[in-house]
Scaffold this motif. Structure first.
Motif, PDB file in Angstrom:
ATOM      1  N   ASP A  31       4.543  68.241  95.134  1.00  0.00           N
ATOM      2  CA  ASP A  31       5.787  67.961  95.548  1.00  0.00           C
ATOM      3  C   ASP A  31       6.034  66.438  95.266  1.00  0.00           C
ATOM      4  O   ASP A  31       5.561  65.786  95.791  1.00  0.00           O
ATOM      5  N   SER A  33       8.622  64.735  95.315  1.00  0.00           N
ATOM      6  CA  SER A  33       9.614  63.809  96.195  1.00  0.00           C
ATOM      7  C   SER A  33       8.825  63.414  97.632  1.00  0.00           C
ATOM      8  O   SER A  33       9.329  62.848  98.176  1.00  0.00           O
ATOM      9  N   ASP A  34       7.494  63.720  97.738  1.00  0.00           N
ATOM     10  CA  ASP A  34       6.805  63.503  98.783  1.00  0.00           C
ATOM     11  C   ASP A  34       6.058  62.397  98.320  1.00  0.00           C
ATOM     12  O   ASP A  34       5.077  62.535  97.688  1.00  0.00           O
ATOM     13  N   GLU A  35       6.247  61.133  98.989  1.00  0.00           N
ATOM     14  CA  GLU A  35       5.697  59.915  98.944  1.00  0.00           C
ATOM     15  C   GLU A  35       3.937  60.107  99.211  1.00  0.00           C
ATOM     16  O   GLU A  35       3.247  59.424  98.239  1.00  0.00           O
ATOM     17  N   VAL A  66       8.700  58.880  92.767  1.00  0.00           N
ATOM     18  CA  VAL A  66       9.833  59.780  93.740  1.00  0.00           C
ATOM     19  C   VAL A  66      11.172  59.750  93.488  1.00  0.00           C
ATOM     20  O   VAL A  66      12.027  60.654  93.724  1.00  0.00           O
ATOM     21  N   ASN A  67      11.649  58.530  93.053  1.00  0.00           N
ATOM     22  CA  ASN A  67      12.998  58.441  92.737  1.00  0.00           C
ATOM     23  C   ASN A  67      13.325  59.288  91.475  1.00  0.00           C
ATOM     24  O   ASN A  67      14.604  59.602  91.216  1.00  0.00           O
ATOM     25  N   ASN A  68      12.431  59.198  90.380  1.00  0.00           N
ATOM     26  CA  ASN A  68      12.709  60.236  89.245  1.00  0.00           C
ATOM     27  C   ASN A  68      12.945  61.503  89.568  1.00  0.00           C
ATOM     28  O   ASN A  68      13.541  62.247  89.101  1.00  0.00           O
ATOM     29  N   GLY A  69      12.090  61.990  90.541  1.00  0.00           N
ATOM     30  CA  GLY A  69      12.316  63.379  91.041  1.00  0.00           C
ATOM     31  C   GLY A  69      11.663  64.378  90.214  1.00  0.00           C
ATOM     32  O   GLY A  69      11.584  65.610  90.363  1.00  0.00           O
ATOM     33  N   LYS A  70      11.057  64.177  88.803  1.00  0.00           N
ATOM     34  CA  LYS A  70      10.757  65.243  88.007  1.00  0.00           C
ATOM     35  C   LYS A  70       9.363  65.122  88.166  1.00  0.00           C
ATOM     36  O   LYS A  70       8.587  64.367  88.421  1.00  0.00           O
TER      37      LYS A  70
END
Length: 83
Positions: A31, A33-35, A66-70
């Motif tokens: 994932d 988006s999970d730092e 994380v900011n890109n999200g892809k």
């Protein structure tokens, strides 16, 4: 692929194929988006590449991913580390 192919890769890189497959699996199902997951993957890539990843570089990579999200793949992260 056959075992001799993997043995050749291991002998040239010094990295056990089990570790490469484990990292590839982690990346495939991560994932992004999970730092915490992203940091763990970056550290593992650095370890396998035998590169020290300075904290500020890790922070920049994590922020970017994380900011890109892809999703990303091993080559994307290696490129960011400057292979």
């Amino acid at each position: 692929m056959n075992d001799s192919f993997f043995r050749k890769i291991e002998s040239k890189t010094g990295v056990p194929m089990e570790e490469v497959f484990a990292l590839a699996n982690a990346i495939q199902y991560a994932d992004f988006s999970d730092e915490r997951q992203v940091r763990k993957i970056i550290r593992n890539v650095g370890k396998l590449a035998r590169k020290d990843v300075p904290q500020h570089t890790e922070d920049e990579l994590v922020r970017s991913i994380v900011n890109n999200g892809k999703s990303m793949n091993l080559n994307d992260i290696q490129d960011m580390l400057g292979r």
